[in-house]
Scaffold this motif. Structure first.
Motif, PDB file in Angstrom:
ATOM      1  N   PHE A  49       0.873  -1.178   0.000  1.00  0.00           N
ATOM      2  CA  PHE A  49       0.000   0.000   0.000  1.00  0.00           C
ATOM      3  C   PHE A  49       0.909   1.226   0.000  1.00  0.00           C
ATOM      4  CE2 PHE A  49      -4.549   1.126   1.172  1.00  0.00           C
ATOM      5  CZ  PHE A  49      -4.427   2.451   0.772  1.00  0.00           C
ATOM      6  N   VAL A  50       0.991   1.894  -1.149  1.00  0.00           N
ATOM      7  CA  VAL A  50       1.872   3.044  -1.344  1.00  0.00           C
ATOM      8  C   VAL A  50       1.011   4.287  -1.508  1.00  0.00           C
ATOM      9  CG1 VAL A  50       3.667   4.081  -2.785  1.00  0.00           C
ATOM     10  CG2 VAL A  50       3.600   1.593  -2.466  1.00  0.00           C
ATOM     11  N   VAL A  51       1.361   5.357  -0.794  1.00  0.00           N
ATOM     12  CA  VAL A  51       0.629   6.616  -0.877  1.00  0.00           C
ATOM     13  C   VAL A  51       1.529   7.676  -1.504  1.00  0.00           C
ATOM     14  CG1 VAL A  51      -0.524   8.445   0.419  1.00  0.00           C
ATOM     15  CG2 VAL A  51      -0.811   6.061   1.112  1.00  0.00           C
ATOM     16  N   LEU A  52       0.967   8.470  -2.426  1.00  0.00           N
ATOM     17  CA  LEU A  52       1.675   9.590  -3.043  1.00  0.00           C
ATOM     18  C   LEU A  52       1.089  10.894  -2.516  1.00  0.00           C
ATOM     19  CD1 LEU A  52       1.742   8.532  -6.819  1.00  0.00           C
ATOM     20  CD2 LEU A  52       3.464   8.065  -5.076  1.00  0.00           C
ATOM     21  N   PHE A 217      -2.239   7.254   7.890  1.00  0.00           N
ATOM     22  CA  PHE A 217      -3.104   6.158   8.332  1.00  0.00           C
ATOM     23  C   PHE A 217      -3.080   4.987   7.366  1.00  0.00           C
ATOM     24  CE2 PHE A 217      -7.277   4.052   8.738  1.00  0.00           C
ATOM     25  CZ  PHE A 217      -7.215   3.702  10.078  1.00  0.00           C
ATOM     26  N   LEU A 218      -3.090   5.266   6.059  1.00  0.00           N
ATOM     27  CA  LEU A 218      -3.229   4.208   5.068  1.00  0.00           C
ATOM     28  C   LEU A 218      -1.909   3.566   4.657  1.00  0.00           C
ATOM     29  CD1 LEU A 218      -5.836   5.771   2.593  1.00  0.00           C
ATOM     30  CD2 LEU A 218      -6.248   3.947   4.267  1.00  0.00           C
ATOM     31  N   GLY A 219      -0.884   4.352   4.480  1.00  0.00           N
ATOM     32  CA  GLY A 219       0.291   3.883   3.758  1.00  0.00           C
ATOM     33  C   GLY A 219       1.237   3.005   4.543  1.00  0.00           C
ATOM     34  N   GLN A 220       1.773   1.992   3.850  1.00  0.00           N
ATOM     35  CA  GLN A 220       2.963   1.303   4.352  1.00  0.00           C
ATOM     36  C   GLN A 220       4.195   2.140   4.047  1.00  0.00           C
ATOM     37  OE1 GLN A 220       2.402  -2.483   2.210  1.00  0.00           O
ATOM     38  NE2 GLN A 220       2.357  -3.476   4.218  1.00  0.00           N
ATOM     39  N   SER A 221       4.144   2.819   2.912  1.00  0.00           N
ATOM     40  CA  SER A 221       5.180   3.787   2.567  1.00  0.00           C
ATOM     41  C   SER A 221       4.519   4.995   1.946  1.00  0.00           C
ATOM     42  CB  SER A 221       6.212   3.188   1.602  1.00  0.00           C
ATOM     43  OG  SER A 221       5.610   2.825   0.379  1.00  0.00           O
ATOM     44  N   VAL A 222       5.141   6.153   2.105  1.00  0.00           N
ATOM     45  CA  VAL A 222       4.618   7.403   1.568  1.00  0.00           C
ATOM     46  C   VAL A 222       5.693   8.028   0.696  1.00  0.00           C
ATOM     47  CG1 VAL A 222       3.729   9.705   2.091  1.00  0.00           C
ATOM     48  CG2 VAL A 222       3.119   7.766   3.563  1.00  0.00           C
ATOM     49  N   VAL A 223       5.341   8.273  -0.564  1.00  0.00           N
ATOM     50  CA  VAL A 223       6.242   8.899  -1.523  1.00  0.00           C
ATOM     51  C   VAL A 223       5.872  10.367  -1.619  1.00  0.00           C
ATOM     52  CG1 VAL A 223       7.034   8.928  -3.921  1.00  0.00           C
ATOM     53  CG2 VAL A 223       6.492   6.743  -2.805  1.00  0.00           C
ATOM     54  N   VAL A 224       6.820  11.243  -1.293  1.00  0.00           N
ATOM     55  CA  VAL A 224       6.589  12.688  -1.314  1.00  0.00           C
ATOM     56  C   VAL A 224       7.187  13.247  -2.601  1.00  0.00           C
ATOM     57  CG1 VAL A 224       6.902  14.877  -0.108  1.00  0.00           C
ATOM     58  CG2 VAL A 224       6.729  12.744   1.203  1.00  0.00           C
ATOM     59  N   GLU A 234      11.297  12.397  -1.394  1.00  0.00           N
ATOM     60  CA  GLU A 234      11.677  11.427  -0.356  1.00  0.00           C
ATOM     61  C   GLU A 234      10.629  10.317  -0.298  1.00  0.00           C
ATOM     62  OE1 GLU A 234      12.698  11.444   4.450  1.00  0.00           O
ATOM     63  OE2 GLU A 234      12.896  13.295   3.259  1.00  0.00           O
ATOM     64  N   THR A 235      11.061   9.127   0.040  1.00  0.00           N
ATOM     65  CA  THR A 235      10.157   8.012   0.300  1.00  0.00           C
ATOM     66  C   THR A 235      10.299   7.618   1.768  1.00  0.00           C
ATOM     67  OG1 THR A 235      10.293   7.191  -1.965  1.00  0.00           O
ATOM     68  CG2 THR A 235       9.532   5.642  -0.289  1.00  0.00           C
ATOM     69  N   ILE A 236       9.176   7.597   2.481  1.00  0.00           N
ATOM     70  CA  ILE A 236       9.181   7.350   3.921  1.00  0.00           C
ATOM     71  C   ILE A 236       8.561   5.982   4.181  1.00  0.00           C
ATOM     72  CG2 ILE A 236       8.384   8.187   6.170  1.00  0.00           C
ATOM     73  CD1 ILE A 236       8.131  10.978   4.756  1.00  0.00           C
ATOM     74  N   ASP A 237       9.335   5.098   4.785  1.00  0.00           N
ATOM     75  CA  ASP A 237       8.863   3.749   5.104  1.00  0.00           C
ATOM     76  C   ASP A 237       8.193   3.779   6.477  1.00  0.00           C
ATOM     77  OD1 ASP A 237       8.416   1.071   5.395  1.00  0.00           O
ATOM     78  OD2 ASP A 237      10.523   0.474   5.447  1.00  0.00           O
ATOM     79  N   LEU A 238       6.888   3.502   6.504  1.00  0.00           N
ATOM     80  CA  LEU A 238       6.142   3.530   7.762  1.00  0.00           C
ATOM     81  C   LEU A 238       6.003   2.155   8.397  1.00  0.00           C
ATOM     82  CD1 LEU A 238       3.248   6.031   6.928  1.00  0.00           C
ATOM     83  CD2 LEU A 238       5.436   6.515   8.041  1.00  0.00           C
TER      84      LEU A 238
END
Length: 273
Positions: A49-52, A217-224, A234-238
């Motif tokens: 689950f990746v969020v942009l 809340f949703l992402g396993q990782s968030v790509v900014v 940046e890519t943030i690993d949650l």
């Protein structure tokens, strides 16, 4: 063109559901070339689950469309399960959920969900999954099968659009701000529902949002992404902070994640100035 010659037998599918390598999309405007984004690379494992997130105009939606084979790349490569996006689209391995539910107003809930199976003679036998009736129940609309779109709330219409997107049993679900027009409480409820559906279907999701709390809340990782032109900041690993991708919205750790995302996003906005 996005991608290389995936018909080459020396090129085998990879472990990545999505593999974007130095990709870019440019549009012609008169004599000028406008870059939507450039040099973008990201990978997503099957079931991720990746969020942009990022400023308006940084190319988030355009990137989704390139992955979905709705737009051609002008540089770099995009692969979906090791093949060119066109092949994945033709095999119905990709589904798209837009901000507007785009339901046919004269068709009932169940008939809107059935629509992808009826377009192009698709029977569903190629990719067996849940039936339209099962999907209506999955999104919490059992009993409303006969309702028309104008009889539904905005949140309910988006539930129908998600069920419709899942009816071909896709491996990849691309979601472009699907809850952006909803009130906060409805959005939170649909976020909860989306995570439940994701766990039940094991679909790879790439989700665009402008909401930091939704991203956290949703992402396993968030790509900014930053703008001018669009690129990944940046890519943030949650996952280390919520290993099973579950977190209470009242947990201080959730506020910490949101704060961290805000700091990165502020840098992205600064880079666009």
């Amino acid at each position: 063109m996005c991608g290389r010659d995936w018909a080459d037998p020396m090129l085998q599918p990879t472990q990545w559901a999505i593999d974007v390598a130095d990709a870019g999309v440019a549009f012609a405007r008169g004599d000028q070339e406008i870059l939507a984004f450039t040099g973008v690379s990201l990978k997503a494992l099957a079931g991720a689950f990746v969020v942009l997130i990022g400023p308006s105009g940084c190319g988030k939606s355009t990137l989704l469309r390139a992955i979905a084979d709705l737009l051609p790349c002008t540089e770099g490569e995009v692969a979906v399960f090791g093949s060119e996006p066109a092949r994945a689209r033709e095999q119905r391995r990709i589904s798209f959920v837009f901000q507007d539910a785009t339901l046919l107003p004269w068709r009932s809930v169940i008939d809107n969900v059935r629509l992808p199976l009826q377009v192009g003679g698709w029977t569903g036998r190629q990719r067996p999954g849940r039936t339209p009736e099962e999907l209506v129940e999955l999104v919490g609309l059992k009993g409303r099968e006969a309702a028309l779109p104008h009889e539904l709330s905005g949140g309910q219409r988006q539930r129908v659009s998600i069920a419709r997107a899942l009816v071909t049993n896709p491996d990849v679900l691309l979601m472009d701000e699907p809850f952006g027009a909803l009130d906060e409480i409805t959005r939170d409820r649909l976020n909860d529902e989306l995570l439940r559906i994701w766990r039940e279907t094991d679909t790879t999701i790439v989700f665009v949002t402008h909401s930091l709390t939704e991203a956290a809340f949703l992402g396993q990782s968030v790509v900014v992404m930053g703008a001018g032109p669009g690129r990944i900041i940046e890519t943030i690993d949650l996952k280390p902070r919520k290993p099973d991708n579950r977190i209470d919205r009242n947990d201080p750790a959730f506020f910490a994640m949101t704060s961290d995302l805000r700091a990165v996003l502020e840098r992205a906005y600064g880079s666009a100035a």
